[in-house]
Design an enzyme around this catalytic site. Structure first.
Site, PDB file in Angstrom:
ATOM      1  N   THR A 353      82.896  38.128  16.051  1.00 34.26           N
ATOM      2  CA  THR A 353      82.762  38.314  17.498  1.00 34.26           C
ATOM      3  C   THR A 353      81.429  38.983  17.791  1.00 34.26           C
ATOM      4  O   THR A 353      81.001  39.883  17.070  1.00 34.26           O
ATOM      5  CB  THR A 353      83.934  39.162  18.061  1.00 34.26           C
ATOM      6  OG1 THR A 353      83.766  39.315  19.472  1.00 34.26           O
ATOM      7  CG2 THR A 353      84.008  40.527  17.415  1.00 34.26           C
ATOM      8  N   HIS A 406      94.159  47.817   6.399  1.00 36.06           N
ATOM      9  CA  HIS A 406      94.153  48.710   5.243  1.00 36.06           C
ATOM     10  C   HIS A 406      95.394  48.524   4.366  1.00 36.06           C
ATOM     11  O   HIS A 406      95.464  49.070   3.251  1.00 36.06           O
ATOM     12  CB  HIS A 406      94.075  50.164   5.726  1.00 36.06           C
ATOM     13  CG  HIS A 406      93.374  51.083   4.776  1.00 36.06           C
ATOM     14  ND1 HIS A 406      93.100  50.741   3.478  1.00 36.06           N
ATOM     15  CD2 HIS A 406      92.907  52.347   4.938  1.00 36.06           C
ATOM     16  CE1 HIS A 406      92.489  51.746   2.866  1.00 36.06           C
ATOM     17  NE2 HIS A 406      92.355  52.741   3.734  1.00 36.06           N
TER      18      HIS A 406
END
Length: 435
Positions: A353, A406
């Site tokens: 993006t 994560h």
């Protein structure tokens, strides 16, 4: 007499919203003529006439939420007579309750799950309305669960599959059900002041109903933040080499390939090279399993009128620079013209993006679930860079950001991935070998 039905909308999409009718009752139409435009979570689709005739009845109006296969109108064989739903032997479709705007989510990949506002099943019989994803509805039907009794963890009140799965196993306080309200003139909820009027304190306000796509964007971004252990790491890139190549090559590139040489082809190639070195960034979680993808379908976020969409450049590792630039240009054009197909949006493995086109200097992009990585580009800005202890030079620098999940990507791997992207961008020749 033939029925106008909501067509199959593609994988995972079970509902849509009638954006607007192109025809009105009494109009003569030919086979293949466009009758209405339907808005879904991802794209807008046209509903066409399957045979010629006269529009006898329009059973659902602009703004109504409708399900796949639902009859929304009737086409008569001809003449000037209008047939009602009762004349056709079919009951008129019930009006779907409208959730008041005050109960709807406030605003965004472009991530996961379809937002449904029309109630179905037991709750519909009681006149209640709630927000639930199609997956949650399906699971509730299979398990015989009344969605009206299921509590939602989502702050916007949307019931997800996880809520249905844990129903009864954990004490989740049910969100209060909004009372069904009839739509007021202009699509505003009943009891609300008309758009453009002054509130009680004399200050002018405007009430505008959120589009289905904007509701979905809001829901998906909230869901991504709730379901992923999202973390962002940052670095900066010296764009001197890329700017030099573009300056020297842009005219010949444009003349030879009939497309401009932008930044996105460089970044796409750099991302592919880094994904090859760190494949967990090209994976997704499926229950207790990891699905590590051996292909590189890169999503490119595009700002369109109805909100951010992420069309996908397929097999980016196999494409040349001009092929990547051409595909991105074509997809962006389709996005802004609202002509993207569902196939253009599905199956991406990683997203890029670029907030820099709007002047963003630094940001933390939100994951486009179920992907586990998204790279944010930013504005190129001259900054003083220390070359050694005594020498400082102004260089065109760009901050880059990697948001990652994560749960499966450790910090060391994420940082190394971003450093690899930086190294490839600062040495563009390496892109020919590793990208």
């Amino acid at each position: 007499m033939s029925e106008i039905k909501v067509p199959d909308l593609g994988e995972s999409i079970t509902e849509g919203t009638i954006y607007k009718w192109i025809v009105k009752e009494g109009d003569h139409v030919g086979q293949g003529d466009v009758l209405a435009e339907l808005e879904t979570d991802k794209v807008n689709l046209e509903i066409s006439a399957e045979e010629s005739g006269v529009i006898s009845a329009i059973l659902r109006k602009d703004g109504d939420n409708v399900a796949v296969g639902e009859v929304i109108g009737l086409i008569g064989s001809g003449g000037d007579g209008k047939a009602s739903a009762a004349d056709s032997g079919k009951p008129a479709a019930p009006e779907a309750p409208v959730v008041p705007a005050a109960q709807q989510p406030a605003a965004p990949p472009a991530g996961a799950g379809t937002l449904a506002t029309a109630p179905e099943g037991p709750a519909a019989e009681n006149g209640a309305a709630y927000l639930a994803s199609p997956g949650a509805r399906k699971l509730a039907r299979e398990r015989g669960i009344d969605l009206g009794e299921v509590g939602a963890r989502d702050p916007i009140g949307r019931i997800g599959q996880a809520d249905v799965k844990t129903f009864g196993a954990a004490a989740v306080p049910a969100a209060p059900k909004p009372a069904p309200a009839a739509p007021a003139q202009g699509g505003a909820p009943a009891g609300s002041p008309p758009p453009g009027t002054k509130a009680a304190d004399g200050k002018e306000t405007e009430r505008k109903r959120m589009s289905r796509r904007r509701l979905t964007i809001a829901s998906r971004l909230v869901e991504a933040q709730h379901t992923a252990a999202m973390l962002t790491t940052f670095n900066e890139v010296d764009m001197t080499a890329i700017l030099d190549i573009r300056k020297r090559r842009k005219d010949n590139f444009k003349e030879k390939h009939d497309i401009g040489l932008g930044f996105m082809s460089f970044f796409t190639k750099a991302v592919v090279g880094a994904l090859k070195a760190y494949p967990l960034l090209n994976a997704e979680i499926d229950g207790e399993d990891l699905i590590i993808k051996k292909f590189y379908d890169i999503g490119i976020a595009v700002s369109a009128k109805e909100g951010l969409v992420v069309p996908v450049v397929r097999e980016a590792d196999r494409l040349s620079f001009p092929q990547i630039e051409r595909q991105i240009a074509e997809l962006a054009s389709k996005a802004r013209a609202n002509t993207l197909a569902l196939s253009d949006l599905q199956g991406g493995t990683f997203t890029i993006t670029n907030g820099g086109v709007f002047g963003s200097l630094l940001s933390t992009p939100i994951l486009n679930a179920p992907q586990v990585g998204i790279l944010g580009m930013h504005k190129i800005q001259l900054r003083p860079i220390a070359i050694d202890e005594v020498t400082t030079v102004n260089k065109p620098m760009m901050y880059i950001a990697l948001s990652y999940d994560h749960r499966i990507v450790d910090g060391a791997e994420a940082v190394s991935f971003l450093v690899k992207v930086k190294e490839l961008l600062e040495d563009p020749e390496a892109l020919l070998l590793e990208g």
